[in-house]
Each structure stands twice: as structure tokens, then as C-alpha cells.
Design a protein around this motif. Structure first.
Motif, PDB file in Angstrom:
ATOM      1  N   GLU A  41      14.879 -72.348 -49.437  1.00  0.00           N
ATOM      2  CA  GLU A  41      16.016 -72.027 -48.571  1.00  0.00           C
ATOM      3  C   GLU A  41      16.644 -70.680 -48.893  1.00  0.00           C
ATOM      4  O   GLU A  41      17.278 -70.072 -48.039  1.00  0.00           O
ATOM      5  N   ASP A  42      16.497 -70.222 -50.156  1.00  0.00           N
ATOM      6  CA  ASP A  42      17.099 -68.942 -50.532  1.00  0.00           C
ATOM      7  C   ASP A  42      16.318 -68.335 -51.695  1.00  0.00           C
ATOM      8  O   ASP A  42      15.291 -68.865 -52.120  1.00  0.00           O
ATOM      9  N   ILE A  56      11.476 -68.247 -46.982  1.00  0.00           N
ATOM     10  CA  ILE A  56      12.938 -68.175 -46.885  1.00  0.00           C
ATOM     11  C   ILE A  56      13.296 -67.853 -45.441  1.00  0.00           C
ATOM     12  O   ILE A  56      12.747 -66.918 -44.847  1.00  0.00           O
ATOM     13  N   SER A  58      15.737 -66.401 -43.891  1.00  0.00           N
ATOM     14  CA  SER A  58      16.404 -65.148 -43.542  1.00  0.00           C
ATOM     15  C   SER A  58      15.608 -63.952 -44.047  1.00  0.00           C
ATOM     16  O   SER A  58      14.775 -64.069 -44.959  1.00  0.00           O
ATOM     17  N   SER A  61      17.906 -62.370 -48.742  1.00  0.00           N
ATOM     18  CA  SER A  61      18.566 -63.472 -49.441  1.00  0.00           C
ATOM     19  C   SER A  61      18.939 -63.012 -50.841  1.00  0.00           C
ATOM     20  O   SER A  61      18.134 -62.397 -51.541  1.00  0.00           O
ATOM     21  N   GLY A 368      26.316 -67.027 -43.405  1.00  0.00           N
ATOM     22  CA  GLY A 368      25.244 -67.078 -44.380  1.00  0.00           C
ATOM     23  C   GLY A 368      25.639 -67.284 -45.821  1.00  0.00           C
ATOM     24  O   GLY A 368      24.786 -67.240 -46.710  1.00  0.00           O
ATOM     25  N   SER A 408      25.232 -68.013 -52.971  1.00  0.00           N
ATOM     26  CA  SER A 408      24.068 -67.525 -52.214  1.00  0.00           C
ATOM     27  C   SER A 408      24.521 -66.841 -50.942  1.00  0.00           C
ATOM     28  O   SER A 408      25.599 -67.114 -50.395  1.00  0.00           O
ATOM     29  N   ASN A 410      22.476 -65.545 -47.336  1.00  0.00           N
ATOM     30  CA  ASN A 410      21.313 -65.329 -46.494  1.00  0.00           C
ATOM     31  C   ASN A 410      21.735 -64.509 -45.278  1.00  0.00           C
ATOM     32  O   ASN A 410      22.496 -64.992 -44.436  1.00  0.00           O
TER      33      ASN A 410
END
Length: 412
Positions: A41-42, A56, A58, A61, A368, A408, A410
Motif C-alpha cells: 500500500e505504501d 504501490i 500511487s 509514496s 493521501g 505515510s 501517497n
């Protein structure tokens, strides 16, 4: 007799730096789910598998986080019933990472982490004071990496590892009525990692990764004796009671297979299997510049000792449930094996077969941004201490807990 005593002390001190145990604290979200790895996810996936960058969601990240790690170890002599407990400070492992899609099928990234390290502090007058009184070990991994998407469902990634490390070790030398400090702040090493990451359909994530061993080269180590200056010349020490030493200090390799399955759009399950190559600690060699305190007849400045570690396995299970669009709840459990038997127990890096329960929450905000919190409670199994090489016998038990906070981002 004095040479034998000093050799044993130096050996015990150096073994910690060579065998500093793997610290499984490189991602807050991952820790909350038993430190499982198949999550893309990141940018936190970069430490576990560089190939995961390709999945990922995006283009850019960025993640960063830190942990608090508190442990307590108690040793008891079963004959005298005397017991001693460590008073170690809270450890603070850190991590940060960035991943960027240069083009749809090519991603680059960078990861900073502290995968090996510890600080342990025993009472100055405890029974094992000639083995260790206080030890501080640090390691820093710097990993540039690249990932290529081989197909819409598969990617390959690789990383280069540059490592820096330091050790600061205090112990008593009672027969010389003094103490010894072993210190090196400029150890370096290199290694690599690579892996494959698969998303065969919308429900599965599969991660297969390898991280190589890193041989930390200590070229400027200092051994400092706080003893009577009248003994300096007989031990080959300089006017400051010091001698130089060199050593190659290995950090272990790691194989990982991770799976994540999305049971429903809100609920996922993860599992990992880790295999650690501790068996490469068959022996450790210290090469002193002048001090004749070794155990090799051909060269009394060289000290060689067996380690007798064995390879270990770790089993991990984790889960996440999306409580709301903004909040995710996480739980996990893992079992970690000790890399040595009772007859090789060492209080510099006390190790136990351990069950660990983990948990945490993840929060997603607008634009994000995300925040993750995690905690873990370790339940080490008590063990006998039967190290005849160090003349160290008794029983040891421990407890530990961890907590962490991560951020985090993104973008686009």
C-alpha cells in the motif's frame, strides 16, 4: 592464567557485535500484523521486498516511523538463588522510505532502517560482570533499489545495501582489578536484496524475497583496559592502556515468503515464513595489533572462538479489518526461534524462543496522508543457562514490549 581470562572476556564482548540479533521493527503497519510483508500500500514495503514498489497504488509514496522497545532479562543462579535483572534503556529503532514510479513499469526507491541493534545493561556487580556490564550495538542500513514490472501481475526488484555499525561494550576484568571497554564506531559492510512480487488477481498478494548477509568490517577497533599501568607492557598495551583490533562481523541473511488474501473487501489475512541463516556463526576471529591475548599457537594476537549458532525459522500470522472508511484495525501473532541452545547461552545477547502478540490501528486522512500506531507484547520462554565455555550456569527469563508510530503520504 591472566591471558586465559582476558581472552574469554574479549571473545564474549566481540561475539555480541558479530551476532547482534535481528530486530523485526521496520514498519508500523507490518508490526501490527505480526510484521508480515506482503503489503504494497505504501513505501514501507521497500524494506521487505523491493519488488513490491511496482504495486504501490500511487506514483510517489513516502513513509517514516519509529519504535520504542523495552526489555527486561532476569538471571538466577539456582545454587545460590542470587538473581540479577537488567535495567536497559528503551531502544528506538527507526525507518524511512520513499518510492517513485519513473514510468508505469519502472519504480525506484530508497530505504533507511536499523535492522540490527540493542542496548543491554546489567548491574555492575552481577555474577556475569566479566562477560558484560553494558553493551550498546547500533546498525544502519541504506538501501537504494529498483523494481521492474514484468507483467501486470508480476514484478522483480533488487536493492544494494550499504551498512554502518558501532559497538560500545563494558565488562569487568576482576583478576586484573579493572574493567575493559571494546569500541568501534566505523564498521561498514555491503550486501544486496532481491525479490519477486505477485498479484495474480484482486484477492492475492504474494511476496518472495531474499536479503543477503552483510559482513561488517571493523578496521579501527579499540580495546581499552582500565587497570594498573604497571601491567600495560606485559599485555602489549600503549601508554593509554589501549590496543587496536580488527574483525569481520557478519549480520545474517534472511529468506521470506509472504501471502496476503483478501477474504472480503474489508477483511484480509496475512502469513509469513522467515528463514534466518544464523549457522554462518560457526566461529569468530579477532586480530589484535600487539596484545598477545589470543588462543592460536602460531600467532598469539589472534583469538578464534566457536559460536555454534544454528539456522532459525519465524512463523507469522496477521489480519486487518477495515472498521470504517477511515480506520483499520489490525492484530497478529508470531513465533520466533532462538539461534542457540542452552549450552551456548550468552547474556550479551540473551535470546529465547518467543511468542509475540501484536495489534494496532491505521488511519487514512484526506490528500493521501496516513497515520499508523502499533504495539506488541513478547512472551519469551524461560530457559536453562549451561554455558561451560563461560562458566555460566543458572536460569534466565525475560519479557519485552514494543510500540510505534508511523506516518505515510501517497501522492498523485
Amino acid at each position: 592464567m591472566k591471558k586465559i581470562l582476558i581472552s574469554s572476556s574479549l571473545l564474549a564482548g566481540s561475539m555480541l557485535f558479530a551476532g547482534g540479533f535481528r530486530v523485526s521493527l521496520q514498519g508500523i503497519k507490518q508490526l501490527a500484523m505480526a510484521h508480515t510483508s506482503a503489503h504494497a500500500e505504501d513505501a514501507s514495503v521497500t524494506f521487505f521486498n523491493p519488488a513490491g514498489m511496482s504495486f504501490i497504488p500511487s506514483k510517489l509514496s513516502v513513509v517514516a516511523g519509529g519504535f520504542g522497545a523495552k526489555s527486561e532479562v532476569t538471571y538466577q543462579n539456582l545454587n545460590t538463588l542470587e538473581s540479577y535483572t537488567t535495567d536497559s534503556p528503551i531502544g528506538t529503532p527507526l525507518y524511512a522510505a520513499i518510492a517513485y514510479k519513473v514510468m508505469p513499469n519502472l519504480s525506484v526507491g530508497f530505504n533507511f532502517s536499523t535492522p540490527f541493534g540493542s542496548t543491554i545493561e546489567w548491574p555492575e556487580d552481577w555474577a556475569g560482570r566479566e562477560i558484560v556490564q553494558r553493551l550498546e550495538l547500533k546498525s544502519f542500513y541504506f538501501q537504494p533499489m529498483v523494481s521492474v514490472k514484468l507483467a501486470p501481475w508480476a514484478s522483480l526488484g533488487a536493492s544494494y545495501i550499504y551498512a554502518k555499525g558501532s559497538v560500545n561494550w563494558d565488562k569487568a576484568v576482576t583478576q586484573l582489578d579493572g574493567t575493559l571497554n571494546l569500541k568501534d564506531e566505523k564498521a561498514t559492510g555491503q550486501g544486496f536484496g532481491f525479490g519477486f512480487y505477485f498479484q495474480p488477481d484482486a484477492k492475492w498478494d504474494i511476496s518472495v524475497a531474499y536479503r543477503s548477509p552483510v559482513d561488517m568490517e571493523a578496521e579501527e577497533g579499540k580495546a581499552t583496559f582500565a587497570i594498573s599501568p604497571a601491567l600495560y607492557s606485559s599485555l602489549g598495551l600503549d601508554a593509554n592502556g589501549q590496543d587496536n583490533f580488527k574483525a569481520t562481523l557478519p549480520l545474517v541473511e534472511e529468506y521470506t515468503v509472504g501471502l496476503t488474501y483478501k477474504v472480503t473487501p474489508k477483511w484480509l489475512l496475512s502469513a509469513d515464513f522467515n528463514y534466518h541463516g544464523w549457522e554462518r556463526y560457526s566461529k569468530l576471529t579477532l586480530d589484535f595489533e600487539k596484545a598477545p591475548i589470543g588462543n592460536q599457537a602460531s600467532d598469539p594476537t589472534i583469538l578464534v572462538s566457536p559460536k555454534n549458532f544454528h539456522n532459525t525459522k519465524t512463523f507469522r500470522l496477521g489480519t486487518q479489518y477495515q472498521l470504517t472508511d477511515m480506520i483499520a484495525g489490525r492484530l497478529g501473532w508470531y513465533y520466533d526461534e532462538s539461534p542457540y541452545e542452552d549450552e551456548n547461552f550468552i547474556p550479551e545477547t540473551p535470546s529465547f524462543d518467543t511468542n509475540v502478540i501484536t495489534g494496532g490501528l491505521g488511519f487514512k486522512f484526506a490528500k493521501g496522508f496516513g497515520l499508523d500506531v502499533a504495539g506488541a507484547w513478547a512472551m519469551p520462554q524461560s530457559r536453562k543457562v549451561e554455558n561451560s565455555n563461560s562458566n555460566f550456569f543458572g536460569q534466565a527469563k525475560a519479557k519485552a514490549f514494543y510500540f510505534g508510530l508511523g506516518l505515510s503520504y501517497n501522492a498523485f
